[in-house]
Design a protein around this motif. Sequence first.
Motif, PDB file in Angstrom:
ATOM      1  N   ALA A  35       0.981  -1.238   0.024  1.00  0.00           N
ATOM      2  CA  ALA A  35       0.051   0.035  -0.042  1.00  0.00           C
ATOM      3  C   ALA A  35       1.046   1.362   0.012  1.00  0.00           C
ATOM      4  N   LYS A  36       2.028   1.401   0.758  1.00  0.00           N
ATOM      5  CA  LYS A  36       2.900   2.415   0.852  1.00  0.00           C
ATOM      6  C   LYS A  36       3.532   2.748  -0.581  1.00  0.00           C
ATOM      7  N   LYS A  37       3.909   1.664  -1.124  1.00  0.00           N
ATOM      8  CA  LYS A  37       4.713   1.615  -2.605  1.00  0.00           C
ATOM      9  C   LYS A  37       3.656   2.332  -3.560  1.00  0.00           C
ATOM     10  N   LYS A  52       2.692   7.267  -6.231  1.00  0.00           N
ATOM     11  CA  LYS A  52       1.466   8.123  -6.928  1.00  0.00           C
ATOM     12  C   LYS A  52       0.548   7.293  -7.817  1.00  0.00           C
ATOM     13  N   ALA A  53       0.874   5.820  -7.683  1.00  0.00           N
ATOM     14  CA  ALA A  53       0.075   5.061  -8.874  1.00  0.00           C
ATOM     15  C   ALA A  53      -1.464   4.793  -8.561  1.00  0.00           C
ATOM     16  N   ALA A  54      -2.057   5.235  -7.523  1.00  0.00           N
ATOM     17  CA  ALA A  54      -3.299   5.563  -7.140  1.00  0.00           C
ATOM     18  C   ALA A  54      -3.512   6.700  -5.775  1.00  0.00           C
ATOM     19  N   ARG A  55      -4.379   6.967  -5.641  1.00  0.00           N
ATOM     20  CA  ARG A  55      -4.401   7.810  -4.420  1.00  0.00           C
ATOM     21  C   ARG A  55      -4.043   7.176  -3.218  1.00  0.00           C
ATOM     22  N   PHE A  56      -4.867   5.856  -3.016  1.00  0.00           N
ATOM     23  CA  PHE A  56      -4.204   5.301  -1.885  1.00  0.00           C
ATOM     24  C   PHE A  56      -4.177   3.820  -2.141  1.00  0.00           C
ATOM     25  N   GLY A  57      -3.293   3.154  -1.112  1.00  0.00           N
ATOM     26  CA  GLY A  57      -2.967   1.528  -1.410  1.00  0.00           C
ATOM     27  C   GLY A  57      -4.207   0.925  -1.006  1.00  0.00           C
ATOM     28  N   LEU A  58      -4.856   1.367   0.175  1.00  0.00           N
ATOM     29  CA  LEU A  58      -5.961   0.412   0.645  1.00  0.00           C
ATOM     30  C   LEU A  58      -6.866   1.204   0.972  1.00  0.00           C
ATOM     31  N   VAL A  59      -8.259   0.639   1.038  1.00  0.00           N
ATOM     32  CA  VAL A  59      -9.344   1.256   1.648  1.00  0.00           C
ATOM     33  C   VAL A  59     -10.189   0.251   2.351  1.00  0.00           C
ATOM     34  N   ILE A  60     -10.729   0.327   3.417  1.00  0.00           N
ATOM     35  CA  ILE A  60     -11.652  -0.785   3.894  1.00  0.00           C
ATOM     36  C   ILE A  60     -13.056  -0.286   3.511  1.00  0.00           C
ATOM     37  N   PHE A  74      -1.899   7.931   9.071  1.00  0.00           N
ATOM     38  CA  PHE A  74      -1.120   9.169   9.556  1.00  0.00           C
ATOM     39  C   PHE A  74       0.299   9.111   9.085  1.00  0.00           C
ATOM     40  N   ARG A  75       1.091   7.808   9.101  1.00  0.00           N
ATOM     41  CA  ARG A  75       2.542   8.133   8.755  1.00  0.00           C
ATOM     42  C   ARG A  75       2.633   7.704   7.163  1.00  0.00           C
ATOM     43  N   ASP A  76       2.204   6.588   6.765  1.00  0.00           N
ATOM     44  CA  ASP A  76       2.215   6.314   5.297  1.00  0.00           C
ATOM     45  C   ASP A  76       1.445   6.839   4.422  1.00  0.00           C
ATOM     46  N   ARG A  77       0.142   7.271   4.892  1.00  0.00           N
ATOM     47  CA  ARG A  77      -0.591   8.101   4.062  1.00  0.00           C
ATOM     48  C   ARG A  77      -1.372   7.185   3.010  1.00  0.00           C
ATOM     49  N   SER A  78      -1.334   5.738   3.278  1.00  0.00           N
ATOM     50  CA  SER A  78      -1.650   4.800   2.320  1.00  0.00           C
ATOM     51  C   SER A  78      -2.995   4.257   2.384  1.00  0.00           C
TER      52      SER A  78
END
Length: 431
Positions: free
Chosen positions: A191-193, A198-206, A254-258
């Motif tokens: 998710a952090k990668k 910037k491959a997508a806005r976020f790496g994971l959503v729940i 909050f740290r990874d912003r993923s």
Amino acid sequence: MNPTRRSVIAAGAAGVAALAAGCSGGGSGGGTVAGDGNLRISVWTANKDHLALLNSIGAAFKAERPEVKSVTFESLNPADYTTALTTQLASGNPPDLGWILETNAADFIEAKTLVDMAPDMKADGDYRYNDLEPALLNQWRRGKSLYAYPFSSSPFAVFYNADVLAKAGAADPAELVADGAWTWDALAEAAKKVTDAKAARFGLVIHEFEYKQWDRLYPIMGAYGAAPWTPDDTCGFSDPKMTDAIDFLRSMAFRDRSTPAPGEQADFFSGESAMVIFQVSKIGPLADVKWKWGAVPLPSGPAGDRQVIGQAGLGVFAKGRNLDLAKEFFLYSTNTENAAKLARFFPPPRASLLTAETLAETNPLLSKDQLQEVIVDSLKSGTVRPGHTGYAQLSEQTRAGLDAAWKPKADTRKVLRDLCTSIQPILRTGS
């Protein structure tokens, strides 16, 4: 708290209280046995494909029984479904049958709103009661009584956009599964990668979490060996394992912003996130995406492989107007033949249908390997999300208590200790 949300929660709690005070006859009796022949079934889905299938089953039942005038599936708003349903029951306008969330099962059973269907299921020689998986019935049983049929036993899983992960240089989750390296840390790294590249806005959503529906976090809690409460009604949020679970999510936000922080949203199906955690019964929109996608079970965590199952049960309401016909429709709509049809959307609790080969006949989106890993294996090893009496109040109090945890500098351990102080009295009394 938002005034509208407060009124919804209050109405839900009041509705359940009214049920407990005013409903009875859950064992076998109830409404008008003869009835008017117009069966009404409350559901929360408005999905056209779901309703088309349900209506086809209703039409076939009506064609076999001339005394049935109509079979109507009434779609209630999913956001306040339980509130609307309990209001109908308490006001004397009950449906004949209805869907019930696993988290609310205890309230409906303890209030004696539901008919024990075990005797009818066992007496019907064609029903094959022994085909039902015992572990998937636990939430709906009291002793030898069974108050609802969990027509949907839907595991939580990770669905992913393979194109986005490849663009970010992140490992494919299916390959990690094959290598025995699919862990929550590996998920967080991927998710952090995605976010860093910037491959997508976020790496994971729940899915549906949005820092409001806290019970969508059961997959993470379970991975750490944490639970919101114990079988003896002791609050589990003060357990250090729960602190670790909540801090895992906080670090991603909050740290990874993923993963989205409070106030942020992202839609997996439109490509805004590389991965999503949601239930197998909700994968319909994947049929329309243009990118390559995959599906894998929940990752392993510090507590090992902990799969989580969400359920929906179908019950017969004791005060319904067409009690005998409702029982007949219950048996008809949940028999082996119709359970196989429903398996297209809703994984069934029948052992004979829980094979990749059988599920593949009605589920075109998932491959046989995915069906085996994500559904069959998860249902064999997974745990159903826990419910509790007084769940509406308990859930809202928990949500409110967790609000303080969703801040960058929160003292997670203190927040969770304070939360236990708040909900422990509810756990002890169930209201």
